[in-house]
Write a protein that holds these residues in place. Structure first.
Motif, PDB file in Angstrom:
ATOM      1  N   GLY A  63       1.170 -16.186  -8.510  1.00 40.53           N
ATOM      2  CA  GLY A  63       2.399 -15.560  -8.024  1.00 40.53           C
ATOM      3  C   GLY A  63       2.414 -14.052  -8.152  1.00 40.53           C
ATOM      4  N   GLN A  64       1.310 -13.459  -8.561  1.00 36.34           N
ATOM      5  CA  GLN A  64       1.245 -12.011  -8.721  1.00 36.34           C
ATOM      6  C   GLN A  64       0.793 -11.342  -7.422  1.00 36.34           C
ATOM      7  N   SER A  65       1.299 -10.120  -7.222  1.00 35.65           N
ATOM      8  CA  SER A  65       0.915  -9.339  -6.041  1.00 35.65           C
ATOM      9  C   SER A  65      -0.443  -8.691  -6.271  1.00 35.65           C
ATOM     10  N   ARG A  66      -1.258  -8.672  -5.226  1.00 38.18           N
ATOM     11  CA  ARG A  66      -2.590  -8.087  -5.325  1.00 38.18           C
ATOM     12  C   ARG A  66      -2.755  -7.011  -4.263  1.00 38.18           C
ATOM     13  N   TYR A  67      -2.987  -5.777  -4.701  1.00 40.40           N
ATOM     14  CA  TYR A  67      -3.332  -4.663  -3.816  1.00 40.40           C
ATOM     15  C   TYR A  67      -2.293  -4.424  -2.721  1.00 40.40           C
ATOM     16  N   THR A  68      -1.014  -4.619  -3.033  1.00 42.56           N
ATOM     17  CA  THR A  68       0.040  -4.363  -2.042  1.00 42.56           C
ATOM     18  C   THR A  68       0.547  -2.932  -2.116  1.00 42.56           C
ATOM     19  N   PHE A  69       0.257  -2.226  -3.227  1.00 40.36           N
ATOM     20  CA  PHE A  69       0.661  -0.829  -3.414  1.00 40.36           C
ATOM     21  C   PHE A  69       2.165  -0.639  -3.209  1.00 40.36           C
ATOM     22  N   GLY A  70       2.922  -1.642  -3.623  1.00 41.44           N
ATOM     23  CA  GLY A  70       4.371  -1.548  -3.558  1.00 41.44           C
ATOM     24  C   GLY A  70       4.967  -1.764  -2.182  1.00 41.44           C
ATOM     25  N   SER A  71       4.141  -2.108  -1.198  1.00 41.17           N
ATOM     26  CA  SER A  71       4.647  -2.310   0.161  1.00 41.17           C
ATOM     27  C   SER A  71       5.100  -3.756   0.338  1.00 41.17           C
ATOM     28  N   ALA A  72       6.361  -3.918   0.732  1.00 44.54           N
ATOM     29  CA  ALA A  72       6.884  -5.264   0.945  1.00 44.54           C
ATOM     30  C   ALA A  72       6.207  -5.945   2.130  1.00 44.54           C
ATOM     31  N   GLU A  73       5.723  -5.147   3.083  1.00 52.22           N
ATOM     32  CA  GLU A  73       5.118  -5.723   4.283  1.00 52.22           C
ATOM     33  C   GLU A  73       3.724  -6.280   4.019  1.00 52.22           C
ATOM     34  N   ILE A  97       3.042  -8.049   1.217  1.00 56.15           N
ATOM     35  CA  ILE A  97       3.144  -9.179   0.300  1.00 56.15           C
ATOM     36  C   ILE A  97       2.527 -10.439   0.924  1.00 56.15           C
ATOM     37  N   GLY A  98       2.720 -10.610   2.233  1.00 58.11           N
ATOM     38  CA  GLY A  98       2.152 -11.770   2.918  1.00 58.11           C
ATOM     39  C   GLY A  98       0.691 -11.610   3.269  1.00 58.11           C
ATOM     40  N   GLY A  99       0.080 -10.502   2.849  1.00 57.73           N
ATOM     41  CA  GLY A  99      -1.321 -10.257   3.149  1.00 57.73           C
ATOM     42  C   GLY A  99      -1.499  -9.396   4.391  1.00 57.73           C
ATOM     43  N   ILE A 100      -2.732  -9.002   4.633  1.00 56.37           N
ATOM     44  CA  ILE A 100      -3.056  -8.218   5.832  1.00 56.37           C
ATOM     45  C   ILE A 100      -3.256  -9.178   6.989  1.00 56.37           C
ATOM     46  N   TYR A 101      -2.430  -9.018   7.991  1.00 51.33           N
ATOM     47  CA  TYR A 101      -2.481  -9.931   9.136  1.00 51.33           C
ATOM     48  C   TYR A 101      -3.750  -9.701   9.931  1.00 51.33           C
ATOM     49  N   PHE A 102      -4.268 -10.765  10.478  1.00 52.35           N
ATOM     50  CA  PHE A 102      -5.550 -10.723  11.180  1.00 52.35           C
ATOM     51  C   PHE A 102      -5.482  -9.891  12.458  1.00 52.35           C
ATOM     52  N   ILE A 103      -4.412 -10.012  13.208  1.00 54.37           N
ATOM     53  CA  ILE A 103      -4.352  -9.437  14.551  1.00 54.37           C
ATOM     54  C   ILE A 103      -4.532  -7.919  14.565  1.00 54.37           C
ATOM     55  N   PRO A 104      -3.825  -7.142  13.728  1.00 54.76           N
ATOM     56  CA  PRO A 104      -4.029  -5.684  13.783  1.00 54.76           C
ATOM     57  C   PRO A 104      -5.473  -5.277  13.500  1.00 54.76           C
ATOM     58  N   ILE A 105      -6.113  -5.957  12.546  1.00 54.93           N
ATOM     59  CA  ILE A 105      -7.498  -5.616  12.212  1.00 54.93           C
ATOM     60  C   ILE A 105      -8.428  -5.950  13.381  1.00 54.93           C
ATOM     61  N   ALA A 106      -8.241  -7.119  13.983  1.00 58.24           N
ATOM     62  CA  ALA A 106      -9.100  -7.526  15.102  1.00 58.24           C
ATOM     63  C   ALA A 106      -8.907  -6.606  16.300  1.00 58.24           C
ATOM     64  N   ILE A 107      -7.655  -6.289  16.622  1.00 63.14           N
ATOM     65  CA  ILE A 107      -7.392  -5.393  17.757  1.00 63.14           C
ATOM     66  C   ILE A 107      -8.009  -4.032  17.506  1.00 63.14           C
ATOM     67  N   GLY A 108      -7.863  -3.527  16.280  1.00 61.09           N
ATOM     68  CA  GLY A 108      -8.416  -2.213  15.976  1.00 61.09           C
ATOM     69  C   GLY A 108      -9.931  -2.196  16.015  1.00 61.09           C
ATOM     70  N   LEU A 109     -10.569  -3.162  15.338  1.00 55.08           N
ATOM     71  CA  LEU A 109     -12.034  -3.168  15.265  1.00 55.08           C
ATOM     72  C   LEU A 109     -12.674  -3.374  16.622  1.00 55.08           C
TER      73      LEU A 109
END
Length: 508
Positions: A189-199, A201-213
Motif C-alpha cells: 500500500g505504499q507509494s513508489r516513485y510518485t514524487f508527491g504527484s497524485a496523478e 499514484i495509479g502508475g505511469i500509463y502505457f499510452i503516453p509512453i508508447a505514443i512518445g517513443l
C-alpha cells in the motif's frame, strides 16, 4: 466442429455494418501508416489508440488489429517505388521490388505483393483458427509461476534478437521495468516513485509512453535524418507502363513460394521476439537457395518479392497466438494491442477464448474479412497511396505532433501525461540515435507489472522457495523452450543478417 461453429459466431459479429465500417477504416489507416516511410504499425497503433475511446470494444479491437496487419500491406509500396521500406519488416521487399520497378514492372510488382500479402495473411489466420484453441487448452494448466516465466521468456527472446546491441536492449528493458514500478505497491500500500504527484499514484500509463517513443521519437529521428528536406522525386511512373497486371508466368513461378513462405512466416511469427522482420529475411534467403533462378535474386526476380511479402504477413498473424492465448506480446506492435485489450477490460490469456468468445472469434473472423478488403484496396487504390508518399515531412510532421498531443490528453485530460508523452518522444529520439531498443522498453513496461504480480503470488504459494519453478512440469517446459529460443534465435538473427547482406550485394 466447435471451431467451425465458433468461427461462424465470430463472422456474425464481424459482418455487422458498424464493425465492417471500423474494419475498413482500420485497413485504410493501416495502409497509410505503412506507406509513410519511418512509421510502422507500432507507431500508428500508439498514436491512434486514443481515437478508439467511446467506440464499441469489439469494433475498436477489430479496427486496431486491421491497422496492425494492414501496415504490412502498405509498407511495401515505398519499398517497390522508392527503394525505401515503410518499416523494418519490408526491408527484404526492396531487394527485388525496386529492381522490378526499374525494369518498368512496378505495376505487376505492386499487384503481386498485394496477392502475396493476402495469401500470407489468410494462411496465417487459418492456422490461428486451428491452433489458437489448442494453445489455449494447453495453457489452462498455467499458474503464477508459468506466467512469470512467460513474461521472462518474452523479454529474453526480444533482447536476444537485438543481437550485437543486446546490452543496450537490457538497459532499455530495465528502464521499462523501472517505469512499471511507479505507483502504489498493491501488497504494502505504499507509494513508489510518485514524487508527491497524485496523478502518478495509479502508475505511469502505457499510452503516453508508447505514443512518445514510437510516434514522436520516430518523427524526431526522421527530421534529424533530413527527411523533411527531401522531395518526392524518384517515384516510378507505373501508370505509363504497357502492362499493369502480372503475367501468367509470374503466377505460376510463385504459387509454391506463397504457400511455403506462409507456413515459414507463421512459425517464426509465433516465436516471441522473432517477428515479421526475421520471418521476411529468412523466407527470402530460403527461397533464394531453393529457387532455380536463385542467381537472379536481387536483380528483379518476382519470387524474391513474393517470398518476404508472404512471410511477413503470415508472421503478423502468427504473433496473435501468444497474444491471445498467453497474454504475452512478442513485439512492440502486439504490446500496443495488449494495451488496447487491457484498456477495454480484457485480459488475454488461457481462458480468454472461453470467457470472451465474442471478442476472440470476432477478431479472428474479422482478419479473414480484413485481408480480403486489403487485397482490393491494395490493387485498386494504389494511385491514391502513391500520392501520400509525395506529402513532405515538413507538412506531415506538425500534424503528427498535434495528433499525438491531442490523443494523449484525451485519455485522462491529464497535462502530466501529455508532458510525459513529449518527454518520452525526446527519449525515444535519443534511443533510436544511439541504438537503444524502444520495443524492449515498451514490452518491459507492459510485462513488468504482470511479472511482478505473478512473482509475488508465486513466492506466496511456495513460501519463498524458488524451487517451485522446477517442480511443476509446465514451468519446466517453459524453461526448456526459453533456453532453446535463447540459443536458436541468435542463429536466426545471424541468418537473417547474412541474407540481407547477400541480397544487397546481389542487387548492386
Amino acid at each position: 466442429m466447435d471451431i467451425f461453429s465458433d468461427l461462424v459466431m465470430g463472422l456474425t459479429i464481424a459482418i455487422s455494418p458498424i464493425n465492417i465500417l471500423y474494419l475498413l477504416i482500420g485497413a485504410v489507416v493501416g495502409m497509410i501508416v505503412g506507406v509513410i516511410p519511418g512509421f510502422g504499425p507500432s507507431a500508428g497503433l500508439a498514436i491512434l489508440l486514443p481515437v478508439t475511446f467511446g467506440m464499441d470494444p469489439i469494433g475498436a479491437i477489430m479496427m486496431l488489429a486491421a491497422i496492425y496487419y494492414g501496415a504490412m500491406y502498405g509498407g511495401t509500396i515505398t519499398s517497390i517505388l522508392l527503394n525505401t521500406p515503410g518499416e523494418s519488416a519490408t526491408v527484404a521487399s526492396t531487394f527485388d521490388g525496386f529492381p522490378l520497378a526499374k525494369q518498368g514492372r512496378a505495376g505487376p510488382a505492386l499487384v503481386m505483393q498485394a496477392v502475396a500479402s493476402f495469401v500470407g495473411g489468410t494462411v496465417g489466420v487459418i492456422l490461428i483458427t486451428i491452433l489458437a484453441p489448442m494453445f489455449a487448452q494447453v495453457s489452462r494448466s498455467f499458474g503464477p509461476p508459468e506466467y512469470f516465466l512467460l513474461a521472462l521468456m518474452g523479454m529474453l527472446t526480444l533482447i536476444v534478437m537485438i543481437g550485437a546491441q543486446w546490452k543496450l536492449g537490457v538497459i532499455s528493458a530495465l528502464i521499462g521495468f523501472a517505469l512499471g514500478t511507479v505507483g502504489v505497491d498493491l501488497e504494502t500500500g505504499q507509494s513508489r516513485y510518485t514524487f508527491g504527484s497524485a496523478e502518478l499514484i495509479g502508475g505511469i500509463y502505457f499510452i503516453p509512453i508508447a505514443i512518445g517513443l514510437f510516434g514522436l521519437g520516430e518523427l524526431f529521428y526522421a527530421f534529424y535524418s533530413g527527411l523533411h528536406k527531401t522531395g518526392s522525386g524518384g517515384i516510378v511512373e507505373y501508370d505509363k507502363e504497357e502492362r499493369f497486371w502480372p503475367t501468367a508466368q509470374d503466377w505460376l513461378s510463385t504459387r509454391i513460394t506463397m504457400l511455403r513462405c506462409s507456413v515459414l512466416g507463421f512459425v517464426v511469427g509465433v516465436i516471441p521476439g522473432a517477428g515479421a522482420t526475421i520471418a521476411s529475411l529468412m523466407a527470402y534467403s530460403t527461397e533464394r537457395s531453393l529457387s532455380k533462378n536463385g542467381d537472379n535474386f536481387g536483380k528483379g526476380e518476382m519470387a524474391g518479392l513474393v517470398a518476404p511479402e508472404t512471410a511477413n504477413n503470415a508472421a503478423s498473424s502468427g504473433a496473435m497466438i501468444p497474444l491471445l492465448t498467453l497474454g504475452i506480446p512478442g513485439s512492440a506492435s502486439t504490446a500496443v494491442l495488449l494495451a488496447a485489450f487491457l484498456l477495454w477490460g480484457l485480459r488475454p490469456g488461457p481462458l480468454f477464448m472461453e470467457q470472451n468468445p465474442e471478442f476472440a472469434w470476432g477478431l479472428i473472423a474479422s482478419m479473414y474479412l480484413g485481408n480480403m478488403a486489403l487485397l482490393a484496396i491494395s490493387i485498386f487504390a494504389i494511385p491514391l497511396f502513391v500520392q501520400i508518399i509525395k506529402v513532405p515531412y515538413r507538412v506531415l510532421g506538425p500534424c503528427v505532433v498535434v495528433v499525438c498531443a491531442l490523443g494523449t490528453f484525451s485519455v485522462h485530460a491529464s497535462f502530466v501525461e501529455t508532458f510525459l508523452m513529449f518527454g518520452a518522444g525526446i527519449v525515444g529520439f535519443f534511443m533510436r540515435l544511439y541504438g537503444f531498443s524502444a520495443a524492449a522498453l515498451v514490452l518491459a513496461l507492459v510485462l513488468g507489472p504482470l511479472a511482478e504480480e505473478a512473482l509475488r503470488q508465486t513466492m506466496t504459494i511456495s513460501r519463498g522457495s524458488f524451487a517451485i519453478f522446477v517442480e511443476r512440469p509446465p514451468s519446466l517446459w517453459i524453461i526448456a523452450i526459453t533456453i532453446a529460443l535463447v540459443v536458436l534465435l541468435p542463429l536466426l538473427n545471424r541468418f537473417g543478417n547474412s541474407s540481407s547482406g547477400k541480397a544487397e550485394k546481389a542487387g548492386q
